[in-house]
Design a protein around this motif. Structure first.
Motif, PDB file in Angstrom:
ATOM      1  N   SER A  99       0.930  -1.283  -0.101  1.00 20.38           N
ATOM      2  CA  SER A  99       0.102  -0.043  -0.053  1.00 20.38           C
ATOM      3  C   SER A  99       1.099   1.366   0.080  1.00 20.38           C
ATOM      4  N   TYR A 100       1.798   1.229   0.879  1.00 19.44           N
ATOM      5  CA  TYR A 100       2.764   2.378   0.801  1.00 19.44           C
ATOM      6  C   TYR A 100       3.694   2.686  -0.579  1.00 19.44           C
ATOM      7  N   ILE A 101       4.144   1.661  -0.923  1.00 13.32           N
ATOM      8  CA  ILE A 101       4.720   1.605  -2.316  1.00 13.32           C
ATOM      9  C   ILE A 101       3.599   2.199  -3.370  1.00 13.32           C
ATOM     10  N   ILE A 102       2.706   1.545  -3.452  1.00 16.46           N
ATOM     11  CA  ILE A 102       1.506   2.070  -4.455  1.00 16.46           C
ATOM     12  C   ILE A 102       1.457   3.504  -4.310  1.00 16.46           C
ATOM     13  N   TYR A 103       1.232   4.068  -3.091  1.00 16.34           N
ATOM     14  CA  TYR A 103       1.153   5.506  -2.894  1.00 16.34           C
ATOM     15  C   TYR A 103       2.319   6.153  -3.263  1.00 16.34           C
ATOM     16  N   GLU A 104       3.525   5.724  -2.949  1.00 17.71           N
ATOM     17  CA  GLU A 104       4.767   6.425  -3.343  1.00 17.71           C
ATOM     18  C   GLU A 104       5.022   6.228  -5.004  1.00 17.71           C
ATOM     19  N   THR A 105       4.595   5.291  -5.717  1.00 18.48           N
ATOM     20  CA  THR A 105       4.482   5.149  -7.038  1.00 18.48           C
ATOM     21  C   THR A 105       3.693   6.571  -7.770  1.00 18.48           C
ATOM     22  N   LEU A 106       2.576   6.405  -7.073  1.00 17.64           N
ATOM     23  CA  LEU A 106       1.680   7.725  -7.779  1.00 17.64           C
ATOM     24  C   LEU A 106       2.195   8.998  -7.520  1.00 17.64           C
TER      25      LEU A 106
END
Length: 213
Positions: A99-106
């Protein structure tokens, strides 16, 4: 040497994928997961190379590849290497980390290298190292054969992602600096990646060939 090593990585990936395809029916479910790790790794390698040629950098693939690694190894440990409450713990850690990585990617700015700040690969490596340590403690508490193939695999995973964690920690600094240290860190990262790919390729060949016999 670094140039040749850069070309060696996709060569080993292609070799591993070829062997995995030939022996696919004879592979265990765990090894099939590692086979797909090589397949998706090659896809990332090709697409990121194209992006670098087209746009000047491929930094966006750093968090994306971290997400891929975290999801795949979360599946590997929760389904094939751990069970019960420990398996559930892996799933929870994987969901939170992803979830954190998806947020960071966006949200990360990958178009301007000087503003690139990504911690996804570091987080993914840290969590996978944690999975490996949980597995070790679980096996040690139950008592296990030191020649167990899963234990050997776990050792390689622990070493690879521990070194990966060390190399990824200063990545935000290295992206913006030109020095000998930059070369050494990226060179070291390439070497350990090649060795890890080579080990997986060997495992696919050895186990696939053995099961045929």
């Amino acid at each position: 040497i670094s140039t040749y090593l850069g070309f060696l990585s996709p060569v080993i990936l292609v070799l591993g994928i070829t062997l995995g395809t030939l022996y696919y029916r004879n592979l265990t479910d765990l090894l099939k997961v590692l086979f797909f790790y090589l397949v998706i790794g090659l896809i990332f390698h090709i697409i990121s190379f194209i992006f670098e040629l087209a746009y000047g950098n491929n930094l966006i693939f750093m968090p994306l590849y971290g997400l891929f690694e975290l999801i795949l190894f979360s599946i590997l440990y929760s389904k094939f290497m751990l069970e019960g409450q420990l398996s559930n713990t892996i799933v929870i850690l994987g969901v939170v980390g992803s979830s954190y990585i998806i947020y960071e990617t966006l949200t990360v700015n990958s178009s301007i290298p000087q503003e690139f700040q990504s911690y996804s690969r570091t987080l993914a490596a840290f969590l996978i190292v944690s999975y490996s340590m949980i597995y070790f403690f679980d096996k040690l508490s139950k008592g296990t054969n030191t020649n167990d193939s899963s234990l050997v695999l776990n050792t390689f995973i622990l070493v690879f992602f521990s070194l990966n964690l060390i190399f990824s920690l200063p990545i935000n600094f290295l992206v913006n600096k030109s020095s000998d240290w930059t070369f050494y860190f990226f060179f070291g990262s390439i070497v350990i990646t090649i060795l890890f790919y080579a080990y997986i390729t060997y495992s696919l060949w050895k186990n696939g060939k053995t099961r045929i016999r």
